[in-house]
Design an enzyme around this catalytic site. Sequence first.
Site, PDB file in Angstrom:
ATOM      1  N   ASP A  82      82.962  60.223  38.351  1.00 44.16           N
ATOM      2  CA  ASP A  82      81.607  60.638  37.936  1.00 44.16           C
ATOM      3  C   ASP A  82      81.193  59.939  36.637  1.00 44.16           C
ATOM      4  O   ASP A  82      80.017  59.960  36.263  1.00 44.16           O
ATOM      5  CB  ASP A  82      81.561  62.156  37.708  1.00 44.16           C
ATOM      6  CG  ASP A  82      80.864  62.902  38.849  1.00 44.16           C
ATOM      7  OD1 ASP A  82      80.218  62.235  39.691  1.00 44.16           O
ATOM      8  OD2 ASP A  82      80.962  64.142  38.885  1.00 44.16           O
ATOM      9  N   GLN A 120      82.547  69.605  39.696  1.00 45.66           N
ATOM     10  CA  GLN A 120      81.140  69.913  39.960  1.00 45.66           C
ATOM     11  C   GLN A 120      80.540  70.692  38.775  1.00 45.66           C
ATOM     12  O   GLN A 120      81.099  71.697  38.340  1.00 45.66           O
ATOM     13  CB  GLN A 120      81.025  70.731  41.256  1.00 45.66           C
ATOM     14  CG  GLN A 120      79.609  71.092  41.652  1.00 45.66           C
ATOM     15  CD  GLN A 120      78.772  69.872  42.012  1.00 45.66           C
ATOM     16  OE1 GLN A 120      79.231  68.979  42.724  1.00 45.66           O
ATOM     17  NE2 GLN A 120      77.555  69.812  41.502  1.00 45.66           N
ATOM     18  N   LYS A 131      79.344  65.669  49.883  1.00 45.37           N
ATOM     19  CA  LYS A 131      80.181  64.579  49.353  1.00 45.37           C
ATOM     20  C   LYS A 131      81.417  64.416  50.233  1.00 45.37           C
ATOM     21  O   LYS A 131      81.811  63.298  50.572  1.00 45.37           O
ATOM     22  CB  LYS A 131      80.614  64.896  47.911  1.00 45.37           C
ATOM     23  CG  LYS A 131      79.488  64.775  46.896  1.00 45.37           C
ATOM     24  CD  LYS A 131      79.919  65.320  45.538  1.00 45.37           C
ATOM     25  CE  LYS A 131      78.706  65.496  44.640  1.00 45.37           C
ATOM     26  NZ  LYS A 131      78.965  66.306  43.441  1.00 45.37           N
TER      27      LYS A 131
END
Length: 284
Positions: free
Chosen positions: A118, A95, A51
């Site tokens: 996200d 994450q 990423k």
Amino acid sequence: MSEAQIIDGKALAFKIRAEIAEKVAAHQVKPNLAVILVGNDEASLIYDRNKQKAAQAIGMDCHIYHLEDSASEKELLELISQLNNDERVHGILVQLPLPPHMNALHVLTHIDPDKDVDGFNPYNVGLLQANSPQAFVPATPKGILYMLEQTYSDLTGKNAVVIGRSNIVGKPIANLLLNRSCTVTVVHSKTQHIEEIVRQADIVIAACGKPQIVKADWIKEGAFVVDVGINRIDGKICGDVDFENVRQKAAYITPVPGGVGPMTIAMLLENTFDAFVKQNHLKF
Ligand code: NAP
């Protein structure tokens, strides 16, 4: 029936990333993504570095904040608060999975919804369900919808079956398709006679993490089959779909690798750019 058209997620993602790079270059201030990793899970570390590389390649700033496995939830929440309040940071992602001593829902709820690239904060989950254009849509489902809409100008009335009901793929893609007036069925590990249900589908989204479980005789001729799964067999990556046989039956199919995966990263970058635009009251 001829073989399915293979949807090239890599090429599509390349195009999207180039478009974002152009928009980023038009600004002096760079969009800035903060990635938080707790612990030393090898796969998570690789995902986060990918990423970061992808963000930097299009001119964005991206910093990985790495906390020890032993960090407390309080420490993590304090870091998120600090990033929430930092005007130089536009996007924050944590994450997953988190270590077992942390409550993921509690942690995700702490991210400023305007920086929640996200889209896992329940506030954004609710906006998506309410079909609000303000929602940050999770990257994988957003990428799937993008691929479908490249092929179909209108999804109205299509029969869609989603295999899997996770918060990061199954539920959000089901909501997105419902918001596009598809008739949506979600099946999961407790569903009986899955293949009979899948056989009715114009669109199949396979997101259950079971290698090649979706067989050719589950598929209606001419269906669009999206393979989200990432599984490893003898070191080789494969999806949830028996690709070689299903492609003889479907009209469109996404490959693994090179399908949904690259689109997921492109959509994360798009969400980060959108967060940057929103926070700086820019217009595009
Ligand atoms: P997950 O949280 O493990 O959820 C899997 C879902 O599949 C669950 O709802 C489970 O049902 C269901 N399921 C399990 N076995 C099944 C079966 N035999 N038949 C029908 N449904 C079954 O997984 P996830 O995070 O959604 O990810 C799914 C797959 O997509 C994984 O392979 C993951 O690596 C991959 N993935 C790829 C990307 C990408 O960018 N390409 C992004 C995210 C995930 P229950 O709820 O009943 O347990």
